[in-house]
Design an enzyme around this catalytic site. Structure first.
Site, PDB file in Angstrom:
ATOM      1  N   GLU A 296      10.214   1.534   3.410  1.00 25.77           N
ATOM      2  CA  GLU A 296       9.164   0.518   3.272  1.00 25.77           C
ATOM      3  C   GLU A 296       9.479  -0.524   2.198  1.00 25.77           C
ATOM      4  O   GLU A 296       8.781  -0.617   1.191  1.00 25.77           O
ATOM      5  CB  GLU A 296       7.848   1.197   2.905  1.00 25.77           C
ATOM      6  CG  GLU A 296       7.277   2.045   3.997  1.00 25.77           C
ATOM      7  CD  GLU A 296       6.099   2.882   3.539  1.00 25.77           C
ATOM      8  OE1 GLU A 296       5.312   3.267   4.398  1.00 25.77           O
ATOM      9  OE2 GLU A 296       5.973   3.146   2.316  1.00 25.77           O
ATOM     10  N   GLY A 298       9.415  -3.869   0.213  1.00 22.91           N
ATOM     11  CA  GLY A 298       8.548  -5.040   0.080  1.00 22.91           C
ATOM     12  C   GLY A 298       9.285  -6.091  -0.725  1.00 22.91           C
ATOM     13  O   GLY A 298       9.764  -7.101  -0.218  1.00 22.91           O
ATOM     14  N   CYS A 367      -7.610 -20.924 -19.854  1.00 24.18           N
ATOM     15  CA  CYS A 367      -8.219 -20.925 -21.172  1.00 24.18           C
ATOM     16  C   CYS A 367      -8.095 -19.530 -21.770  1.00 24.18           C
ATOM     17  O   CYS A 367      -9.078 -18.801 -21.909  1.00 24.18           O
ATOM     18  CB  CYS A 367      -9.679 -21.320 -20.998  1.00 24.18           C
ATOM     19  SG  CYS A 367     -10.336 -22.032 -22.469  1.00 24.18           S
TER      20      CYS A 367
HETATM   21  N1  LLP Z   1       5.445   1.742   0.034  1.00 22.46           N
HETATM   22  C1  LLP Z   1       4.449   2.123  -0.759  1.00 22.46           C
HETATM   23  C2  LLP Z   1       3.634   3.272  -0.378  1.00 22.46           C
HETATM   24  C3  LLP Z   1       4.178   1.438  -1.953  1.00 22.46           C
HETATM   25  O1  LLP Z   1       3.206   1.855  -2.744  1.00 22.46           O
HETATM   26  C4  LLP Z   1       4.971   0.305  -2.290  1.00 22.46           C
HETATM   27  C5  LLP Z   1       4.692  -0.442  -3.516  1.00 22.46           C
HETATM   28  C6  LLP Z   1       5.994  -0.076  -1.414  1.00 22.46           C
HETATM   29  C7  LLP Z   1       6.207   0.670  -0.263  1.00 22.46           C
HETATM   30  C8  LLP Z   1       6.865  -1.276  -1.669  1.00 22.46           C
HETATM   31  O2  LLP Z   1       7.624  -1.170  -2.807  1.00 22.46           O
HETATM   32  P1  LLP Z   1       8.706  -2.304  -3.134  1.00 22.46           P
HETATM   33  O3  LLP Z   1       9.824  -2.208  -2.129  1.00 22.46           O
HETATM   34  O4  LLP Z   1       8.013  -3.617  -3.042  1.00 22.46           O
HETATM   35  O5  LLP Z   1       9.140  -2.004  -4.515  1.00 22.46           O
HETATM   36  N2  LLP Z   1       2.529  -5.175  -8.262  1.00 22.46           N
HETATM   37  C9  LLP Z   1       3.744  -4.523  -8.726  1.00 22.46           C
HETATM   38  C10 LLP Z   1       4.387  -3.701  -7.639  1.00 22.46           C
HETATM   39  C11 LLP Z   1       3.512  -2.607  -7.111  1.00 22.46           C
HETATM   40  C12 LLP Z   1       4.176  -1.836  -6.002  1.00 22.46           C
HETATM   41  C13 LLP Z   1       3.234  -0.842  -5.416  1.00 22.46           C
HETATM   42  N3  LLP Z   1       3.745  -0.154  -4.286  1.00 22.46           N
HETATM   43  C14 LLP Z   1       4.697  -5.601  -9.236  1.00 22.46           C
HETATM   44  O6  LLP Z   1       4.344  -6.774  -9.210  1.00 22.46           O
HETATM   45  O7  LLP Z   1       5.785  -5.271  -9.709  1.00 22.46           O
END
Ligand code: LLP
Length: 438
Positions: A296, A298, A367
């Site tokens: 998965e 992202g 602000c």
């Molecule tokens: N699968 C699950 C179940 C997840 O919880 C996440 C990310 C992903 C896949 C994707 O992970 P990636 O490949 O994007 O690392 N807001 C934070 C990141 C939070 C990620 C939460 N879960 C940031 O801006 O660094």
């Protein structure tokens, strides 16, 4: 002049006029054409990133194994169309993401619904919209899925979210696979087996397998090898002790990207090949067939396919203390420095040929003192009002985490392609800001 080879991503370069090019497009021209500030995304780069996962998962794990785009990283209609065309499924974490994917015409049978606290309404919404699989987090949720599936006369495909108990060596807020995580059931404590037995006892639940997600912005390939080993051993135990044949094992997302030159370059295809070799060896040792593998990603699909362009408003030198460069955006469009202290590379897009000696903090226009995009940045000392400032690698967790704090409208997303550009998400208007208010 900045050496193109030293830039952090292969879709960045510098023109003969000293302008930053992104996906071959002059970023200064993009601001002129679409206004400031802007998120810009490179469609070809998104597609290339997606294809690396689609192709290598098929090559190394075999047919049936494929990636799901973790759309929390960037959720808007056009992204679901692009990743759908590239053969990815998607991970959705809310009814809002389900709604957006569906509105984009995404094949919802390829959607996996995550979250540690899905309400009855969320679960019903997923079922009514044909979401292929629910990744169940806990016992209460299993009971709710069983009941809601029964009411609809369906048998719901599920995976169970487990925590393999691994420290992914990333920052705490995104280290989700540890035993004490709020997500899933821990293998180590026996909770995972209990949840499996509960799922197997339900007539409306079709348990396909298991899921884990160790964390985000992870560079250490050992983390994935360790998680694979632990998860597959659990799969083998469930088969031996309870006759459960696992059809899908979802290893989650998490591969890191280069925000700055200090971040290593990670070869996703090589990493997938490594995990596949390890999983095949472990499966043979445990005497089980390897289930279909899902991943998965992202961040590694969209982060380096995006950047943010701002216009500099003021340059403030507080002699003997600190320098500030203020831009026309900030924490509402990128809260990641305020939240996690995240590092970014910052450039003056119209002066890429000048040396960088001016140390400053790049701040937004909210602000509040915490409205910082980056500190200790080195920019050209000629930086002045009207210059275009680029923050690189903002394609993930920026638009999707944006807010309207201080009633600042959200930025548009401009998509660049090989020879043109288009608006994928319109700039918010003041009317949008008050549309739900009486
Ligand atoms: N699968 C699950 C179940 C997840 O919880 C996440 C990310 C992903 C896949 C994707 O992970 P990636 O490949 O994007 O690392 N807001 C934070 C990141 C939070 C990620 C939460 N879960 C940031 O801006 O660094």
């Amino acid at each position: 002049m900045q050496d193109v080879k030293t830039m952090i991503c292969d879709n960045l370069s510098v023109s003969s006029r000293g302008h930053l090019l992104f996906g071959g497009h002059d970023t200064v021209e993009l601001i002129r054409q679409y206004g400031s500030p802007l998120y810009v995304m490179d469609e070809e780069k998104i597609r290339r990133n997606a294809r690396i996962y689609v192709d290598s998962m098929k090559q190394y794990f075999g047919n049936g194994s494929h990636p799901l785009f973790a759309s929390k990283a960037a959720s808007f209609k056009q992204i679901y169309r692009i990743i759908g065309q590239e053969g990815m499924g998607t991970d959705v974490v809310s009814a809002g993401e389900i709604y957006t994917a569906k509105a984009a015409g995404f094949d919802m049978s390829l959607a996996y619904f995550h979250g540690n606290n899905k309400t009855d309404a969320d679960i019903a919404y997923a079922m009514e919209n044909g979401v292929g699989c629910i990744v169940a987090d806990n016992a209460e949720e299993l009971e709710a899925i069983e009941r809601l599936a029964g009411e609809r006369g369906i048998r719901q495909k599920i995976l169970l979210r487990l925590t393999p108990g691994i420290d992914p060596h990333t920052y705490e807020a995104v280290a989700t696979g540890k035993v004490d995580s709020k997500f899933g059931a821990a293998i180590e404590t026996g909770a995972a087996e209990e949840l499996t037995l509960l799922a197997l006892s339900k007539s409306n639940l079709d348990l396909w397998g298991f899921h884990c997600h160790v964390g985000s912005q992870v560079f250490d390939s050992e983390v994935y090898l360790a998680a694979s080993e632990i998860m597959l051993s659990f799969v083998a135990k469930m088969q031996k002790d309870h006759g459960l044949v696992t059809r899908e094992l979802n290893l989650g997302g998490g591969y890191g990207v280069r925000y700055t030159e200090a971040d290593p370059v990670i070869n996703i295809a090589e990493n997938i090949a490594l995990v596949a070799a390890e999983l095949k060896k472990t499966a043979a040792r445990l005497g089980i067939a390897l289930p279909c593998i899902l991943m998965e990603p992202g961040r590694s699909i969209v982060a380096d396919a995006g950047l943010t362009l701002y216009t500099v408003g003021s340059v403030k030198e507080i002699k003997g203390y600190k320098n500030y460069v203020s831009v026309d955006g900030g924490m509402p469009d990128n809260p990641r420095y305020a939240l996690y202290g995240s590092a970014y590379t910052v450039e003056i897009a119209n002066k890429m040929d000048e040396s960088k000696e001016f140390v400053c903090s790049v701040v937004g226009r909210c602000c509040e003192c915490g409205d910082i995009l980056q500190e200790n940045v080195k920019l050209t000392s000629t930086v002045t009002r009207g210059d275009i400032l680029a923050v690189l690698t903002t394609g993930a967790y920026n638009y999707s985490m944006a807010s309207n704090y201080n009633r600042i409208p959200r930025l548009p997303i401009i998509m660049v392609t090989k020879d043109s550009s288009y608006v994928a998400v319109k700039r918010e208007t003041f009317e949008d800001l008050i549309k739900n208010e009486i």
